[in-house]
Scaffold this motif. Structure first.
Motif, PDB file in Angstrom:
ATOM      1  N   PHE A 367       0.841  -1.201   0.000  1.00  0.00           N
ATOM      2  CA  PHE A 367       0.000   0.000   0.000  1.00  0.00           C
ATOM      3  C   PHE A 367       0.875   1.250   0.000  1.00  0.00           C
ATOM      4  O   PHE A 367       1.113   1.875   1.038  1.00  0.00           O
ATOM      5  CB  PHE A 367      -0.944  -0.007   1.201  1.00  0.00           C
ATOM      6  N   VAL A 368       1.347   1.613  -1.195  1.00  0.00           N
ATOM      7  CA  VAL A 368       2.200   2.790  -1.333  1.00  0.00           C
ATOM      8  C   VAL A 368       1.388   4.074  -1.324  1.00  0.00           C
ATOM      9  O   VAL A 368       1.943   5.170  -1.314  1.00  0.00           O
ATOM     10  CB  VAL A 368       3.024   2.703  -2.631  1.00  0.00           C
ATOM     11  N   CYS A 369       0.080   3.934  -1.339  1.00  0.00           N
ATOM     12  CA  CYS A 369      -0.808   5.090  -1.217  1.00  0.00           C
ATOM     13  C   CYS A 369      -2.082   4.636  -0.519  1.00  0.00           C
ATOM     14  O   CYS A 369      -2.357   3.431  -0.416  1.00  0.00           O
ATOM     15  CB  CYS A 369      -1.143   5.699  -2.579  1.00  0.00           C
ATOM     16  N   ARG A 370      -2.863   5.604  -0.015  1.00  0.00           N
ATOM     17  CA  ARG A 370      -4.118   5.309   0.659  1.00  0.00           C
ATOM     18  C   ARG A 370      -5.198   6.261   0.152  1.00  0.00           C
ATOM     19  O   ARG A 370      -5.003   7.480   0.145  1.00  0.00           O
ATOM     20  CB  ARG A 370      -3.980   5.478   2.179  1.00  0.00           C
ATOM     21  N   PRO A 371      -6.342   5.725  -0.289  1.00  0.00           N
ATOM     22  CA  PRO A 371      -7.419   6.620  -0.754  1.00  0.00           C
ATOM     23  C   PRO A 371      -8.055   7.355   0.424  1.00  0.00           C
ATOM     24  O   PRO A 371      -8.252   6.785   1.497  1.00  0.00           O
ATOM     25  CB  PRO A 371      -8.413   5.667  -1.411  1.00  0.00           C
ATOM     26  N   THR A 372      -8.339   8.626   0.238  1.00  0.00           N
ATOM     27  CA  THR A 372      -9.018   9.397   1.284  1.00  0.00           C
ATOM     28  C   THR A 372     -10.525   9.388   1.109  1.00  0.00           C
ATOM     29  O   THR A 372     -11.255   9.853   1.980  1.00  0.00           O
ATOM     30  CB  THR A 372      -8.517  10.848   1.280  1.00  0.00           C
TER      31      THR A 372
END
Length: 804
Positions: A367-372
């Protein structure tokens, strides 16, 4: 011309050097001849070879009756076999009068010159089908991709070995069973990496080997300090929750009070009291399980240890010191009356309840990014797909490939939300042929049989798996994208940087360990009735010695000939004590000079000597065969059928126990056996002062050892130093054998006759430098065989499209 330092032994002259580096054995009267060949190459073949290698007898499937040197190229495969035997000085065989040295040199020069000229005019880099990841490569790829330590053997079957290695492409067949194994691995590993809130309670058992010693002074690396014995394992906890740890013991009754420390990442989570009441089986090896209370552990992979709390420290003082292997007390292996309890296995049970999913190194990799919010899910998922896919496939992904993989995200998201979609993507990527196989693109419109340059991205993978044993990292991929691997000088420059990186130690762990067959040491378990101090700890130290030794040669740019003549090795305290070398303290390996010449290079290392022994005796035949096969590249033929093994030979005569040599002499009295044993036995006997466990000895079965013998060229050999010297009289075959194995490992295919000109070119270019191992490695990388390939078939019009 013969050197003035030539010496005469038993009516033969042994030149100390010669211009061609062939070092032929000569009879005494030939010592006065000039360097002008007395006979032509064809005369040599017809006069000395055809007597045995004719159309009637045809030994080894070879007949030279119609062979002419002028037709060498048309019979290249046969000619290369001739070159190998002639270079090693094995033909004509012992007992046959050889021709003069100048004529022999002329023959070998004529053969090699024609073969090399033909190869230069019509290069053939060969073809290799695309290899798949073997067990080790799969585990290492998962570690680089997901920061998870997995044992691929949980899912994948044993890899087939060929040409000494486990990465030979045409041995890696894909069956329905293997395909299912890869799919199961992808499913399990994706859940291990992401975590699983729906995880149910399962038992995972980790067994300890009985060959691991658990004495009061035996510390297991990774366990808390102040403990003895036990085991340490990496375990993946699928979710935050409660887990129970069960420890099962075995061993003797020499303890009433033992505490077992259970730790996670070095921190104690439970202390189990050892109960004196134990259920025992008839042989006294039974055990009683001991359980912890449920313990809260966070999700992710953690190091779990179960070890006994050490009750004493310092030197072990006793009138009779226990054997180094703690299970040797039972005679043939097993618990004796003074044996302390041992950890037999550990069971991790859970999760009994799930409370959530904590962050972990593997989750951070995924998970190199996380949706807001919902609107961010698709863009974030595409970012994850592009990164995971590029790392797993070892190349950047096109937009169409990302679109294709995103279909798996959409399927997984329906039932599992964002994380469920990402987990499904990861499973699909791990199950993809682009991950499992190291696919190499063939340029379009390439005709069958046509030579083409391997692409830079594919070369990056070849380089990385060869030198580092892992997929290419971001910097290597960036160099490939920039075209820095397109030329021989460019790829050599990058390779030098890779060799300077600590990750190049994989050359020792992967290449040298397989070339020297270090895995075979685990097949020999010396009889504890005679060798009670040998255990897995000592065997592991012997493996490490050889790996460290080889990596040091690469690191320092040292000569490949040091493999055979080094007067030092890499030892820790345990191994140095076993060898009888004082002044070495601590568990770390360091360079140690030998106090005398009883050990020389590989010939004095336990990893070689133990693997070529039986459980209760040495085997000069196996040791001689190993040297001929592994180091010299001239394996002896298999024994003829219906020849009884040495074990069938009497062990005693006239109430006197026979030595191994005496039994061998009785065995080889069979004429069918004698011809090959003349080559093998003197080599092995020169190493017979080393016992089964590689300790130096002077007597066997109460009798003085007789290790004297004559090398096949007539040179007397009786110890490792003399054997090393006689092998180094012919350095060229030794260096070529090493280079050939390096090339086979680098290419992932067997080395064929048409590759031998490249092997010769590599060794010739390294000769002025003294044959540095690193120069041989770089020579393989610069070779056409590494950088080029031959087209197998015309690609179809749609072959450039990629599917996950």
């Amino acid at each position: 011309m013969l050197a003035s330092a030539d010496h005469v032994l038993a009516g033969r002259v042994f030149p100390t050097s010669d211009p061609a580096g062939v070092h032929w054995t000569m009879s005494a009267h030939q010592s006065q001849v000039s360097a002008v060949p007395a006979e032509s190459p064809d005369d040599i073949i017809q006069g000395y070879c055809v007597d045995c290698h004719n159309d009637v007898t045809k030994p080894a499937g070879l007949s030279f009756e119609s062979f002419e040197v002028s037709a060498t190229v048309e019979n290249a495969a046969m000619a290369e076999r001739m070159v190998r035997k002639l270079r090693a000085g094995m033909m004509p065989p012992p007992g046959t009068p050889p021709p003069d040295i100048a004529s022999l040199t002329g023959l070998i020069t004529a053969l090699e010159t024609r073969l090399d000229a033909a190869a230069a005019a019509h290069p053939n880099p060969g073809f290799r089908t695309f290899p798949r990841l073997n067990r080790v490569e799969y585990s290492r790829s998962i570690r680089e991709l997901l920061d998870l330590e997995v044992d691929a053997g949980q899912w994948l079957p044993l890899d087939s070995m060929s040409a000494n290695f486990d990465n030979i492409a045409d041995e890696q067949m894909l069956s329905a069973t293997l395909l299912e194994a890869f799919l199961n691995a992808a499913s399990d590993i994706s859940r291990m990496a992401v975590g699983d809130l729906q995880a149910t309670s399962l038992d995972r058992t980790y067994a300890n080997t009985s060959y691991a010693s658990q004495h009061p002074w035996d510390y297991v690396e990774g366990a808390p300090y102040g403990t003895r014995g036990g085991l340490v394992v990496p375990h993946v906890f699928p979710a935050d929750g409660e887990y129970v740890f069960e420890v099962n013991l075995t061993g003797g009754n020499n303890s009433r009070f033992e505490d077992i420390d259970v730790s996670v990442n070095g921190e104690r989570v439970a202390l189990i009291k050892y109960e004196t009441q134990r259920a025992e089986s008839a042989d006294g090896r039974g055990g009683v399980p001991m359980l912890t209370d449920p313990i809260m552990v966070k999700a992710g992979q953690h190091s779990v240890a179960a070890a006994f709390v050490r009750r004493t420290d310092g030197p072990y003082e006793d009138l009779i010191r226990p054997h180094d292997w703690s299970f040797a007390g039972g005679g043939s292996g097993g618990a004796g009356v003074t044996t302390l309890p041992h950890v037999r296995d550990m069971v991790i049970r859970g999760p009994l309840s799930v409370t959530g999913l904590s962050d972990s190194p593997s989750r951070r990799k995924v998970f190199v990014c996380r949706p807001t919010g919902p609107a961010d899910e698709q863009p974030c998922a595409r970012t994850i797909v592009a990164r995971l896919g590029a790392t797993a496939y070892r190349r950047p992904l096109s937009e169409s490939e990302v679109d294709s993989i995103m279909q798996f995200y959409d399927v997984g998201r329906v039932a599992g939300g964002f994380e469920g979609g990402v987990r499904t993507v990861l499973e699909a990527v791990l199950a993809s042929p682009h991950f499992i196989f190291r696919l190499e693109r063939q340029p379009e419109r390439t005709k069958p049989g046509e030579t083409y340059r391997v692409g830079d991205l594919e070369l990056a993978s070849r380089l990385s798996f060869f030198l580092w044993g892992i997929p290419p990292d971001e910097s290597l991929m960036a160099a490939a994208v920039k075209g820095e691997l397109s030329t021989p000088d460019g790829i050599e420059r990058v390779a030098k940087q890779m060799l300077a990186d600590p990750r190049s130690e994989a050359l020792g762990e992967r290449f040298a360990a397989q070339w020297l067959r270090l895995q075979d040491i685990s097949k020999v378990h010396p009889d504890p009735n005679f060798f009670p101090n040998f255990d897995d700890g000592l065997a592991d130290a012997m493996r490490s010695e050889t790996v460290e030794f080889f990596n040091d040669l690469v690191r320092r740019g040292a000569s490949a000939l040091d493999l055979y003549r080094a007067d030092y090795s890499f030892l820790n305290e345990r191994l140095a004590r076993h060898y009888g070398i004082p002044g070495v303290a601590g568990s770390h390996f360091r360079r140690v000079a030998y106090p005398d010449d009883t050990r020389k290079g590989l010939l004095g290392q336990g990893s070689v000597l133990v693997q070529t022994s039986m459980a209760n005796r040495t085997s000069p035949v196996l040791r001689g065969k190993w040297v001929m096969e592994v180091l010299m590249g001239t394996p002896p033929p298999p024994p003829p059928p219906n020849v009884p093994p040495l074990e069938n030979t009497a062990e005693s005569k006239d109430d006197k126990a026979l030595t191994t040599r005496e039994r061998m002499e009785m065995h080889r009295s069979n004429p069918q056996c004698r011809s090959c044993h003349l080559f093998m036995d003197p080599i092995g006997l020169a190493l017979d002062n080393f016992d089964v466990t590689a300790r130096w000895r002077l007597r066997e079965n109460g009798s003085d050892l007789d290790t004297r013998g004559d090398f096949y060229d007539g040179t007397p050999v009786s110890n490792p130093a003399e054997l090393s010297a006689v092998l180094l009289k012919r350095p060229v075959p030794l260096v070529r054998t090493l280079t050939q194995n390096l090339m086979a490992f680098a290419l992932g295919r067997r080395i064929e006759y048409y590759d031998q000109p490249a092997v010769r070119a590599i060794t010739r270019s390294a000769e002025p430098l003294g044959y540095p191992v690193s120069a041989l490695v770089l020579g393989v990388i610069r070779s056409d065989a590494f950088r080029l390939s031959v087209a197998e078939a015309v690609p179809s019009s749609g072959s450039s499209g990629r599917q996950p």
